[in-house]
Design an enzyme around this catalytic site. Structure first.
Site, mmCIF file in Angstrom:
data_model
loop_
_atom_site.group_PDB
_atom_site.id
_atom_site.type_symbol
_atom_site.label_atom_id
_atom_site.label_comp_id
_atom_site.label_asym_id
_atom_site.label_seq_id
_atom_site.Cartn_x
_atom_site.Cartn_y
_atom_site.Cartn_z
ATOM 1 C CG HIS A 88 -8.358 -6.881 0.186
ATOM 2 N ND1 HIS A 88 -7.170 -7.438 0.597
ATOM 3 C CD2 HIS A 88 -8.434 -5.663 0.800
ATOM 4 C CE1 HIS A 88 -6.542 -6.607 1.410
ATOM 5 N NE2 HIS A 88 -7.278 -5.509 1.546
ATOM 6 C CG HIS A 101 -10.054 -1.719 1.309
ATOM 7 N ND1 HIS A 101 -10.393 -2.148 2.565
ATOM 8 C CD2 HIS A 101 -8.757 -2.071 1.136
ATOM 9 C CE1 HIS A 101 -9.350 -2.734 3.135
ATOM 10 N NE2 HIS A 101 -8.339 -2.704 2.288
ATOM 11 C CE1 TYR A 109 0.277 -5.025 3.797
ATOM 12 C CE2 TYR A 109 -1.715 -5.703 4.941
ATOM 13 C CZ TYR A 109 -0.581 -4.929 4.879
ATOM 14 O OH TYR A 109 -0.304 -4.070 5.881
ATOM 15 C CE1 TYR A 138 -4.380 -1.294 0.658
ATOM 16 C CE2 TYR A 138 -3.129 -2.953 1.842
ATOM 17 C CZ TYR A 138 -4.308 -2.535 1.249
ATOM 18 O OH TYR A 138 -5.400 -3.355 1.259
ATOM 19 N NE ARG A 178 -7.623 -9.392 4.962
ATOM 20 C CZ ARG A 178 -8.517 -8.530 4.462
ATOM 21 N NH1 ARG A 178 -8.297 -7.254 4.456
ATOM 22 N NH2 ARG A 178 -9.663 -8.967 3.986
#
Lengths: 252, 204
Positions: A170, A172, A157, A118, A167
């Protein structure tokens, strides 16, 4: 902020929203997702049939959008360059529980890059940043509730929850309907990802069918040959009662 | 057999996560140039009608620690009690007031400040007037579904006493959890997620 054109000739709806099915949504306290332990209310929610404060909500016109807002491959990239990763299109419809398309609604997206990194100062994962990828995009649904975005498929991640939790890939997303009571944030997952069913955040959702509704389907028909694969992802917001059944002193 | 009601199910909620800022306030988290401004950053301009106020909020966890990664949205009426929304049928709201604001809590202090105006009174379903209030929505890492609450004003004692929503709170000692304290032009509102001082949250 309100743009009448966004809603075409439809008369705005003014009814209260259907009750939220809280047995399908994740409860607040889900100890296997550790952060929820100290961040979950312990007392019961106070139920409130919607008043005007919840029936109304902000609506954003297409006029807030820049040309590349729905294109995460290019909206942060240097001119002539693009983000690295699997090129995909995510498209679908924003509906309400009655099956009606929700027009003129803002959907915002954010995600990690192809390596699962990120672009955020609190993030320390060793996977590299992509200099051409920011990770945010947004779109306003058309008259029938349709939307589409272009992006790269995010990577899995790791996160400090269990000693080896990862994770699933994905994206968001955050949605405004037409009333503030419809406000919703959730996450999109990808068909066939084996990480989905291992994830403590996914597993906060008690209802398997509700999880399956968060998994975008690979759509080869909508895929653009030699360019981008496509994933179909419909989103459903709360429906609302017709105001003809309401018995209000004020309003219409 | 009878006809099907043909209802779809609402999409399930998931946490906004620790990096909610990337999507909702990218300029705040050093992703410049994608959007000109962060949406919801400014609610008023110099023509907005009504009393200018600042609202300072924090979100506090069960170990008395302010959240440094929360995101708060507020939604409110204008000075005349009208909402800037297509579903507002009683009249046109102040065009110089958005009614909606969005702020991340500060990554060091956990505080955020909304610059807004004091809202007018909005009718309840039966026509009684509600006290002036903000509708507040909170998301963050560790919060699986956005929390709705309301903020009322400490200097509206009489209106608060007759507010039909506050009247529904059975445990009267919890009413003050929804009332922001005034000091000059600033109201302070601490939202406690759990424990002794837990804020009243709504299922709306």
């Amino acid at each position: 902020m309100t743009d009448a054109k966004t809603l075409s000739n439809r008369r705005p709806e003014t009814g209260a929203f259907f009750q939220r099915d809280r047995a399908m949504h994740p409860p607040a306290y889900t100890p296997s997702y550790k952060t929820s332990v100290l961040r979950s209310p312990q007392k019961a929610l106070l139920s409130l049939d919607n008043t005007l404060s919840e029936i109304t909500g902000p609506v954003f016109g297409h006029n807030i959008l820049g040309e590349l807002d729905n294109d995460m491959i290019h909206n942060f990239a240097k001119p002539g360059e693009s983000a690295i990763g699997e090129r995909i299109i995510v498209y679908g419809r924003l509906l309400d529980e009655r099956g009606k398309g929700v027009p003129g609604a803002l959907i915002e997206f954010w995600q990690a890059n192809a390596g699962g990194r990120y672009r955020h100062k609190k993030e320390g994962y060793i996977a590299a940043l992509d200099p051409n990828f920011g990770g945010c995009g947004r779109v306003v649904t058309d008259e029938d509730g349709n939307y589409w975005i272009r992006t790269i498929k995010p990577g899995a991640y790791p996160w400090p929850n269990g000693p080896n939790d990862w994770r699933p890939a994905h994206i968001h997303f955050s949605i405004f309907g037409h009333g503030f009571a419809q406000r919703l944030i959730s996450q999109l997952y990808f068909e066939g990802d084996p990480m989905i069913w291992k994830c403590p955040i996914v597993r906060t959702i008690p209802d398997r069918a509700a999880v399956e509704r968060l998994v975008a389907a690979l759509d080869m028909e909508a895929t653009i040959p030699m360019d981008s694969r496509a994933y179909k992802f419909d989103i459903v917001l709360r429906g609302r009662r017709s105001s003809m059944f309401e018995n209000r002193m004020e309003g219409n | 057999m009878v006809q099907s009601l043909d209802r779809l199910k609402e999409t399930a909620s998931q946490t906004a996560g620790p990096y909610v800022h990337i999507g909702l306030t990218p300029n705040f988290c050093d992703i410049p140039g994608v959007y000109p401004v962060d949406l919801g950053d400014t609610m008023v301009n110099d023509k907005t009608r009504g009393e200018r106020i600042k609202v300072k909020m924090r979100v506090i966890d069960g170990a008395d620690t302010p959240l440094k990664d929360a995101l708060i949205e507020i939604w409110q009426a204008d000075a005349d009690g009208l909402h800037n929304s297509p579903s507002e049928m009683r009249g046109a709201a102040d065009p110089n007031f958005t009614g909606w604001g969005r702020k991340p809590t500060d990554m060091t202090t956990g505080e955020c400040v909304f610059e807004t105006i004091k809202p007018g009174r909005v009718p309840f379903k039966d026509g009684r007037k509600m006290a002036p209030h903000l509708t507040v929505w909170i998301v963050a890492r560790g919060i699986n579904i956005g929390l709705h609450t309301r903020m009322y004003f400490s200097d509206e004692e009489k209106a608060n006493d007759e507010d039909p929503v506050l009247a529904r709170i059975e445990h009267r000692r919890r009413v003050p959890t929804l009332i922001a304290q005034r000091d000059g032009d600033t109201y302070t509102f601490d939202i406690h997620l759990q424990g002794e001082k837990e804020t009243v949250f709504f299922d709306i």
